[in-house]
Design an enzyme around this catalytic site. Structure first.
Site, mmCIF file in Angstrom:
data_model
loop_
_atom_site.group_PDB
_atom_site.id
_atom_site.type_symbol
_atom_site.label_atom_id
_atom_site.label_comp_id
_atom_site.label_asym_id
_atom_site.label_seq_id
_atom_site.Cartn_x
_atom_site.Cartn_y
_atom_site.Cartn_z
ATOM 1 N N HIS A 55 5.460 6.358 -0.776
ATOM 2 C CA HIS A 55 6.334 5.187 -0.931
ATOM 3 C C HIS A 55 5.530 3.929 -0.649
ATOM 4 O O HIS A 55 4.423 3.992 -0.096
ATOM 5 C CB HIS A 55 7.508 5.265 0.055
ATOM 6 C CG HIS A 55 7.058 5.271 1.482
ATOM 7 N ND1 HIS A 55 6.716 6.437 2.146
ATOM 8 C CD2 HIS A 55 6.842 4.263 2.375
ATOM 9 C CE1 HIS A 55 6.332 6.151 3.374
ATOM 10 N NE2 HIS A 55 6.386 4.838 3.536
ATOM 11 N N HIS A 61 0.832 -1.206 0.000
ATOM 12 C CA HIS A 61 0.000 0.000 0.000
ATOM 13 C C HIS A 61 0.863 1.251 0.000
ATOM 14 O O HIS A 61 2.017 1.213 0.406
ATOM 15 C CB HIS A 61 -0.906 0.039 1.238
ATOM 16 C CG HIS A 61 -0.136 0.177 2.527
ATOM 17 N ND1 HIS A 61 0.423 -0.900 3.187
ATOM 18 C CD2 HIS A 61 0.181 1.286 3.276
ATOM 19 C CE1 HIS A 61 1.038 -0.486 4.278
ATOM 20 N NE2 HIS A 61 0.916 0.841 4.351
#
Length: 218
Positions: free
Chosen positions: A134, A39
């Protein structure tokens, strides 16, 4: 972190499975680490006290994506999530990460959701919150990572993504909490756009106790 908003690749997609494979690969190197779902964290510390709040957050996500859906489907537009480098860091939740390429739509989504739902007090004038999107590949409190493990991490990322990693040697290009950073030798096909999944996650206690409060596919 408390209540967070995640943007995940569609479960079962090539991108989901590839990132999951990388996360499992990192975990085999650090057996005490915890598995988690691939995620990007869009926002944290969200005001969310009940199911209605969860639905409002997810509805806002859908509306934001629908407003730019045409641009996202343009072949010349970068996917919301794509990568150009990876890092080993000092932070537990960012021990090994893939760094996202700058994307105005992803940055805009973070700004909208934070302004609408963040429970954090407003920043003082002149202060600026830095959003560095990220995908984490490893949660670990091992610091620093030994050179032997650095090499193994490098090799596993190269093998999985089928590219070379070039070490960033200029310390001016590293953030204070980066132990090692690599840039990709070429464009990586890894990344996703829509379809994807937004999840509102209660990130309290140990990682294995984190709870998905709601989700919506887009």
């Amino acid at each position: 972190m408390s209540i967070a908003l995640w943007f995940c690749p569609q479960q079962g997609s090539t991108y989901y499975e590839l990132l999951k494979q990388l996360i499992i690969s990192m975990q085999t190197l650090f057996p005490s680490s915890i598995p988690f779902e691939p995620h990007v964290t869009i926002a944290t510390n969200l005001k969310c006290e009940n199911k209605d709040d969860v639905n409002k957050i997810l509805t806002s996500c859908v509306a934001a994506i629908r407003s730019i859906e045409k641009q996202l489907r343009d072949v010349h537009t970068l996917p919301l999530v794509s990568f150009d480098s990876c890092s080993i860091k000092k932070q537990y939740f960012q021990k090994v990460i893939l760094n996202c390429k700058p994307n105005k739509y992803l940055l805009g989504l973070e700004k909208i959701m934070t302004e609408m739902y963040s429970s954090q007090p407003s920043l003082n004038e002149g202060e600026q919150k830095i959003f560095r999107p990220h995908v984490s590949l490893l949660y670990s409190d091992v610091t620093p990572v030994s050179q032997a493990y650095v090499r193994m991490i490098e090799q596993r990322i190269e093998d999985t993504l089928d590219l070379r990693l070039n070490t960033v040697s200029n310390t001016g290009q590293l953030t204070q909490d980066e132990q090692v950073k690599w840039e990709f030798s070429r464009e990586s096909p890894l990344g996703w756009n829509i379809p994807g999944t937004f999840k509102v996650v209660k990130c309290e206690g140990p990682v294995y106790e984190w709870e998905v409060l709601g989700r919506t596919d887009i």
